[in-house]
Design a protein around this motif. Structure first.
Motif, PDB file in Angstrom:
ATOM      1  N   PRO A 212     -44.800  16.940 -28.663  1.00 15.99           N
ATOM      2  CA  PRO A 212     -44.605  17.502 -27.324  1.00 15.99           C
ATOM      3  C   PRO A 212     -44.610  16.419 -26.238  1.00 15.99           C
ATOM      4  O   PRO A 212     -45.408  15.476 -26.297  1.00 15.99           O
ATOM      5  CB  PRO A 212     -45.790  18.444 -27.127  1.00 15.99           C
ATOM      6  N   ALA A 213     -43.738  16.571 -25.264  1.00 15.41           N
ATOM      7  CA  ALA A 213     -43.705  15.632 -24.136  1.00 15.41           C
ATOM      8  C   ALA A 213     -45.017  15.683 -23.362  1.00 15.41           C
ATOM      9  O   ALA A 213     -45.454  14.681 -22.788  1.00 15.41           O
ATOM     10  CB  ALA A 213     -42.528  15.964 -23.220  1.00 15.41           C
ATOM     11  N   SER A 214     -45.674  16.841 -23.378  1.00 13.37           N
ATOM     12  CA  SER A 214     -46.940  17.000 -22.654  1.00 13.37           C
ATOM     13  C   SER A 214     -48.091  16.234 -23.275  1.00 13.37           C
ATOM     14  O   SER A 214     -49.164  16.130 -22.689  1.00 13.37           O
ATOM     15  CB  SER A 214     -47.301  18.488 -22.574  1.00 13.37           C
ATOM     16  N   SER A 215     -47.895  15.655 -24.467  1.00 19.07           N
ATOM     17  CA  SER A 215     -48.963  14.899 -25.125  1.00 19.07           C
ATOM     18  C   SER A 215     -49.248  13.579 -24.421  1.00 19.07           C
ATOM     19  O   SER A 215     -50.296  12.979 -24.611  1.00 19.07           O
ATOM     20  CB  SER A 215     -48.599  14.619 -26.590  1.00 19.07           C
ATOM     21  N   GLY A 216     -48.262  13.112 -23.627  1.00 20.16           N
ATOM     22  CA  GLY A 216     -48.436  11.834 -22.948  1.00 20.16           C
ATOM     23  C   GLY A 216     -48.191  10.634 -23.852  1.00 20.16           C
ATOM     24  O   GLY A 216     -48.390   9.496 -23.453  1.00 20.16           O
ATOM     25  N   ARG A 217     -47.773  10.862 -25.056  1.00 21.10           N
ATOM     26  CA  ARG A 217     -47.526   9.806 -26.030  1.00 21.10           C
ATOM     27  C   ARG A 217     -46.049   9.780 -26.394  1.00 21.10           C
ATOM     28  O   ARG A 217     -45.317  10.739 -26.166  1.00 21.10           O
ATOM     29  CB  ARG A 217     -48.332  10.045 -27.316  1.00 21.10           C
ATOM     30  N   THR A 218     -45.628   8.680 -26.990  1.00 22.94           N
ATOM     31  CA  THR A 218     -44.286   8.581 -27.552  1.00 22.94           C
ATOM     32  C   THR A 218     -44.409   8.102 -28.997  1.00 22.94           C
ATOM     33  O   THR A 218     -45.436   7.532 -29.383  1.00 22.94           O
ATOM     34  CB  THR A 218     -43.385   7.596 -26.767  1.00 22.94           C
ATOM     35  N   ILE A 219     -43.361   8.350 -29.774  1.00 24.21           N
ATOM     36  CA  ILE A 219     -43.357   7.926 -31.175  1.00 24.21           C
ATOM     37  C   ILE A 219     -42.804   6.510 -31.245  1.00 24.21           C
ATOM     38  O   ILE A 219     -41.676   6.254 -30.835  1.00 24.21           O
ATOM     39  CB  ILE A 219     -42.510   8.879 -32.039  1.00 24.21           C
ATOM     40  N   LYS A 220     -43.612   5.605 -31.730  1.00 17.73           N
ATOM     41  CA  LYS A 220     -43.163   4.225 -31.927  1.00 17.73           C
ATOM     42  C   LYS A 220     -42.262   4.157 -33.152  1.00 17.73           C
ATOM     43  O   LYS A 220     -41.173   3.592 -33.099  1.00 17.73           O
ATOM     44  CB  LYS A 220     -44.363   3.303 -32.100  1.00 17.73           C
ATOM     45  N   GLU A 221     -42.743   4.776 -34.291  1.00 19.40           N
ATOM     46  CA  GLU A 221     -41.980   4.667 -35.530  1.00 19.40           C
ATOM     47  C   GLU A 221     -42.525   5.595 -36.601  1.00 19.40           C
ATOM     48  O   GLU A 221     -43.662   6.056 -36.522  1.00 19.40           O
ATOM     49  CB  GLU A 221     -42.045   3.236 -36.062  1.00 19.40           C
ATOM     50  N   ILE A 222     -41.679   5.845 -37.574  1.00 24.69           N
ATOM     51  CA  ILE A 222     -42.153   6.369 -38.857  1.00 24.69           C
ATOM     52  C   ILE A 222     -42.492   5.109 -39.637  1.00 24.69           C
ATOM     53  O   ILE A 222     -41.622   4.281 -39.898  1.00 24.69           O
ATOM     54  CB  ILE A 222     -41.068   7.172 -39.604  1.00 24.69           C
ATOM     55  N   SER A 223     -43.750   4.927 -39.962  1.00 27.04           N
ATOM     56  CA  SER A 223     -44.154   3.695 -40.635  1.00 27.04           C
ATOM     57  C   SER A 223     -44.021   3.786 -42.151  1.00 27.04           C
ATOM     58  O   SER A 223     -43.907   2.767 -42.825  1.00 27.04           O
ATOM     59  CB  SER A 223     -45.573   3.306 -40.247  1.00 27.04           C
ATOM     60  N   LYS A 224     -44.021   5.024 -42.669  1.00 24.91           N
ATOM     61  CA  LYS A 224     -43.919   5.176 -44.116  1.00 24.91           C
ATOM     62  C   LYS A 224     -43.404   6.573 -44.444  1.00 24.91           C
ATOM     63  O   LYS A 224     -43.765   7.546 -43.789  1.00 24.91           O
ATOM     64  CB  LYS A 224     -45.300   4.985 -44.747  1.00 24.91           C
TER      65      LYS A 224
END
Length: 170
Positions: free
Chosen positions: A70-82
């Motif tokens: 969710p955009a409301s989490s205040g976070r972004t996804i850097k990567e799928i690491s595995k």
């Protein structure tokens, strides 16, 4: 002498009560282990025992899994690491089950994983469902193994969302 025994008894009861109420609850396997920040599959075809995406044999067998927070989490996804393929979450920690260990970059609150049925069968050594007539692949069914993801957020936090299933149509 009885007063001493009563004091010891009361002390032991109090000690037992304190030790039982101060214990930290460990993870119990029957609980749902939902991540702090929920991850959804935005191209979900259905929800059977887990989010499910679909592919088709006639469409070339492309497997596309779009993961989103969710955009409301205040976070972004850097990567799928595995990415792992298996039948349990332990697949992420078992080297033989790790399908992709090269990071897949995220885009804001979304990250897309792409694969194919050919890559799946080459990795798992499993065959796709086949028809009893002429040995042709024609049956619609779920793949025998699931996809498991380890997602790293912009702050370094690692999330392991619910596994994703793949439905193969004719």
């Amino acid at each position: 002498m009885k007063k001493l025994n009563l004091k010891v008894y009361v002390f032991l009861v109090v000690l037992l009560f304190i030790s039982m109420t101060s214990c930290k609850k460990d993870n119990i396997s029957l609980e749902n282990n939902l991540p702090e920040i929920p991850v959804t599959v935005s191209n979900q075809f259905g929800l059977f025992t887990a989010p499910t995406v679909s592919t088709s044999l006639s469409g070339g067998g492309k497997i596309i899994i779009e993961l989103e927070i969710p955009a409301s989490s205040g976070r972004t996804i850097k990567e799928i690491s595995k990415v792992a393929i298996g039948t349990a979450y332990g697949a992420l920690t078992t080297p033989a089950n790790v399908f992709v260990s090269t990071p897949i970059a995220g885009n804001g609150t979304k990250v897309v994983f792409n694969s194919t049925l050919a890559e799946y069968t080459a990795f798992t050594k499993l065959t796709l469902p086949t028809s009893s007539q002429a040995g042709t692949t024609s049956a619609a069914a779920m793949l025998g193994r699931n996809y498991y993801f380890s997602i790293t957020l912009d702050n370094g936090q690692i999330i392991v969302p619910q596994y994703v299933r793949v439905y193969v149509d004719k």
